[in-house]
Design a protein around this motif. Structure first.
Motif, mmCIF file in Angstrom:
data_model
loop_
_atom_site.group_PDB
_atom_site.id
_atom_site.type_symbol
_atom_site.label_atom_id
_atom_site.label_comp_id
_atom_site.label_asym_id
_atom_site.label_seq_id
_atom_site.Cartn_x
_atom_site.Cartn_y
_atom_site.Cartn_z
ATOM 1 N N SER A 240 0.829 -1.258 -0.002
ATOM 2 C CA SER A 240 -0.149 -0.134 0.134
ATOM 3 C C SER A 240 0.771 1.280 -0.039
ATOM 4 O O SER A 240 0.767 2.038 1.124
ATOM 5 C CB SER A 240 -1.045 0.064 1.300
ATOM 6 N N PRO A 241 1.716 1.474 -0.863
ATOM 7 C CA PRO A 241 2.583 2.854 -1.137
ATOM 8 C C PRO A 241 1.801 4.075 -1.031
ATOM 9 O O PRO A 241 2.390 5.098 -0.297
ATOM 10 C CB PRO A 241 3.204 2.723 -2.645
ATOM 11 N N TYR A 242 0.501 3.979 -1.383
ATOM 12 C CA TYR A 242 -0.139 5.313 -1.197
ATOM 13 C C TYR A 242 -0.474 5.634 0.021
ATOM 14 O O TYR A 242 -0.097 6.761 0.529
ATOM 15 C CB TYR A 242 -1.441 5.095 -2.044
ATOM 16 N N ASN A 243 -0.851 4.668 0.888
ATOM 17 C CA ASN A 243 -0.997 5.020 2.177
ATOM 18 C C ASN A 243 0.274 5.524 3.063
ATOM 19 O O ASN A 243 0.270 6.238 4.080
ATOM 20 C CB ASN A 243 -1.749 3.982 3.049
ATOM 21 N N LYS A 244 1.193 4.641 2.814
ATOM 22 C CA LYS A 244 2.491 5.018 3.235
ATOM 23 C C LYS A 244 3.019 6.505 2.972
ATOM 24 O O LYS A 244 3.669 7.056 3.891
ATOM 25 C CB LYS A 244 3.727 4.014 2.753
ATOM 26 N N ARG A 245 2.971 6.826 1.612
ATOM 27 C CA ARG A 245 3.191 8.307 1.257
ATOM 28 C C ARG A 245 2.434 9.348 2.166
ATOM 29 O O ARG A 245 2.916 10.168 2.596
ATOM 30 C CB ARG A 245 2.856 8.525 -0.024
ATOM 31 N N ARG A 246 1.155 8.967 2.424
ATOM 32 C CA ARG A 246 0.380 9.917 3.081
ATOM 33 C C ARG A 246 0.658 9.984 4.508
ATOM 34 O O ARG A 246 0.712 10.936 5.308
ATOM 35 C CB ARG A 246 -1.110 9.317 3.139
ATOM 36 N N ALA A 247 1.195 8.771 5.060
ATOM 37 C CA ALA A 247 1.624 8.598 6.525
ATOM 38 C C ALA A 247 2.795 9.601 6.610
ATOM 39 O O ALA A 247 3.017 10.075 7.524
ATOM 40 C CB ALA A 247 1.747 7.212 6.939
ATOM 41 N N SER A 248 3.944 9.346 5.851
ATOM 42 C CA SER A 248 5.119 10.192 5.848
ATOM 43 C C SER A 248 4.667 11.821 5.816
ATOM 44 O O SER A 248 5.387 12.294 6.549
ATOM 45 C CB SER A 248 5.765 9.910 4.648
ATOM 46 N N CYS A 249 3.763 12.095 5.181
ATOM 47 C CA CYS A 249 3.523 13.447 4.910
ATOM 48 C C CYS A 249 2.871 13.755 6.261
ATOM 49 O O CYS A 249 3.285 15.138 6.843
ATOM 50 C CB CYS A 249 2.695 13.935 3.574
ATOM 51 N N GLU A 250 1.913 13.091 6.871
ATOM 52 C CA GLU A 250 1.444 13.399 8.027
ATOM 53 C C GLU A 250 2.276 13.441 9.087
ATOM 54 O O GLU A 250 2.351 14.315 9.941
ATOM 55 C CB GLU A 250 0.264 12.585 8.340
ATOM 56 N N ARG A 251 3.309 12.538 9.095
ATOM 57 C CA ARG A 251 4.199 12.568 10.216
ATOM 58 C C ARG A 251 5.306 13.748 10.232
ATOM 59 O O ARG A 251 5.444 14.369 11.273
ATOM 60 C CB ARG A 251 5.433 11.278 10.013
ATOM 61 N N VAL A 252 5.540 14.314 9.092
ATOM 62 C CA VAL A 252 6.279 15.584 8.822
ATOM 63 C C VAL A 252 5.623 16.691 9.159
ATOM 64 O O VAL A 252 6.304 17.575 9.932
ATOM 65 C CB VAL A 252 7.087 15.363 7.465
ATOM 66 N N ALA A 253 4.526 16.754 8.714
ATOM 67 C CA ALA A 253 3.432 17.749 9.229
ATOM 68 C C ALA A 253 3.302 17.986 10.812
ATOM 69 O O ALA A 253 3.433 19.005 11.266
ATOM 70 C CB ALA A 253 2.210 17.739 8.393
ATOM 71 N N LYS A 254 3.106 16.949 11.221
ATOM 72 C CA LYS A 254 3.086 16.952 12.847
ATOM 73 C C LYS A 254 4.312 17.430 13.427
ATOM 74 O O LYS A 254 4.166 18.163 14.412
ATOM 75 C CB LYS A 254 2.864 15.602 13.350
ATOM 76 N N ARG A 255 5.224 16.813 12.900
ATOM 77 C CA ARG A 255 6.683 17.146 13.518
ATOM 78 C C ARG A 255 7.042 18.683 13.343
ATOM 79 O O ARG A 255 7.697 19.418 14.318
ATOM 80 C CB ARG A 255 7.736 16.461 12.839
ATOM 81 N N LEU A 256 6.421 19.259 12.224
ATOM 82 C CA LEU A 256 6.529 20.832 11.989
ATOM 83 C C LEU A 256 5.378 21.623 12.805
ATOM 84 O O LEU A 256 5.168 22.863 12.514
ATOM 85 C CB LEU A 256 6.447 20.992 10.629
#
Ligand code: ADP
Ligand code: MG
Length: 379
Positions: free
Chosen positions: A219-235
């Motif tokens: 599920s590469p799509y969900n993994k990309r989304r999760a990466s983006c959400e993680r970074v947004a949260k960190r910021l």
């Protein structure tokens, strides 16, 4: 036979009368990929490939519809339990139901439809189908009182609730709002949009469809989304929309290299859409093309959603001197979209066909597109 003529003939044979003609278009997205769920921008336009329908109210509570392309007939009522079996008819049933759910009126009608948007090629034939019928139902039964954004949402909800596709709003938006010689920059956070002139004289916009679709297990799509959400949260942000490269670089040591490159792509892609809009206002198609290549590069190297076949087509475009080329759509297969000077078109396509076939065993499919009007009534 012309689409309209073919439909008219069939309608007359089946229903013994004449109806009103409606059409809506497929779409391309020039730039702005994987930006929608990050609160960024997309930049689609409707194309000269359409679904067209002839429709007439029949004074009953039953919809009777014939699909010329599938050579199949469906008949259904307008209550939730009346959903038809055929998947193509569920798009039309869904549009009726979603209109009714929003307080709109739908009565029984007879319809015949056909189209020339290639199915499943990434040009959104399903959005064309939904928008055509949503526009028609609004015109025939609701005095056009449903606003255009709601028509797009009716199409989107149809996909979600009746067709099992959890899509965003871009395809239906483009199909409903499309305007000849214009692309539309849609802000996926505020839903504001703006038209930009797109009339590339001396160029052709052409899609080269690899006809491959790599199904990936994890599920590469969900993994990309999760990466983006993680970074947004960190910021400390809701989405990457307001992130900058400076902000990202400041947290580089706290996040994984993978997350860093995913976010880098999203931040750069947001800016590229804005750069392309500015270039179009200046009629600068060279800059548009450079941005398209930069998007491809980012999708391939940083976001890692390309595949061998698409990178091959992109390299080939570059070798042929094509002005701009990139993956269109989510990736892992499907099309590249190419902005090609007319004098290079034949040689590029010939080379794409022969060299792709020599390497992958089949020719790519090729679709030339012209940016055209979206949903409309035909006179
Ligand atoms: P796309 O990327 O083209 O939107 P989808 O799988 O989302 O691909 O939608 C394709 C479906 O839409 C088809 O399987 C069919 O049910 C319906 N459809 C699209 N075009 C037509 C058409 N010309 N005639 C009948 N049904 C169509
Ligand atoms: Mg679709």
């Amino acid at each position: 036979m012309e689409l309209k003529e073919k439909i008219s003939k069939t309608f007359e044979e089946r229903f013994g009368t004449e109806g009103t003609f409606y059409a809506s278009a497929g779409r391309i997205n020039l730039i702005g990929e994987h930006t929608d769920y990050n609160g960024g921008f997309v930049f689609p336009g409707a194309i000269d490939k359409v679904i067209m329908a002839e429709i007439k109210a029949n004074g009953t509570d039953t919809v009777r519809v014939f699909s010329i392309d599938i050579n199949d007939y469906a008949e259904f009522g307008l209550n939730e339990e009346d959903a038809p079996e055929q998947s193509w008819a569920r798009y039309i049933f869904g549009v009726c139901r979603e209109t009714i759910k929003r307080g709109g009126t739908v009565k029984g009608f007879d319809a015949v439809f056909a189209g020339n948007v290639p199915l499943g090629a990434g040009l959104s034939s399903s959005a064309a189908l939904e928008s055509c019928f949503a526009f028609a139902v609004n015109d025939m039964f609701n005095d056009n009182s449903i606003d255009k954004f709601e028509l797009a949402r009716i199409g989107q909800s149809t996909e979600h609730n009746y067709c099992g596709v959890n899509c965003g709003i871009m395809d239906q938006f483009a199909s409903v709002f499309g305007r000849k010689d214009h692309l539309m920059r849609l802000d996926c956070r505020s839903m504001e949009y703006e038209y930009f002139p797109f009339k590339p004289e001396g160029y052709t916009l052409v899609l080269v469809d690899s006809v491959v679709k790599h199904e990936l297990a994890d599920s590469p799509y969900n993994k990309r989304r999760a990466s983006c959400e993680r970074v947004a949260k960190r910021l400390g942000l809701d989405t990457l929309r307001d992130a900058t490269m400076e902000m990202l670089d400041a947290v580089k040591s706290d996040i994984t290299a993978e997350d860093y490159f995913r976010a880098k792509f999203v931040i750069e892609e947001k800016q590229r859409v804005l750069d392309v809009c500015e270039a179009l206002n200046a009629g600068d198609y060279d800059t548009v093309g450079r941005c398209m290549y930069a998007t491809h590069n980012g999708l391939s190297k940083d976001y890692e959603v390309s595949c061998e076949e698409l990178d091959f087509l992109n390299d080939l475009a570059r070798e042929c001197g094509v002005t701009g080329s990139r993956i269109m759509g989510g990736g892992f297969g499907g099309c590249t979209i190419n902005l090609v000077k007319n004098e290079l078109l034949d040689s590029f396509l010939a080379k794409a066909r022969t060299e792709f076939k020599a390497k992958y065993g089949h020719e790519p499919k090729v679709y030339e597109v012209i940016i055209s009007d979206g949903a409309r009534k035909l006179e």
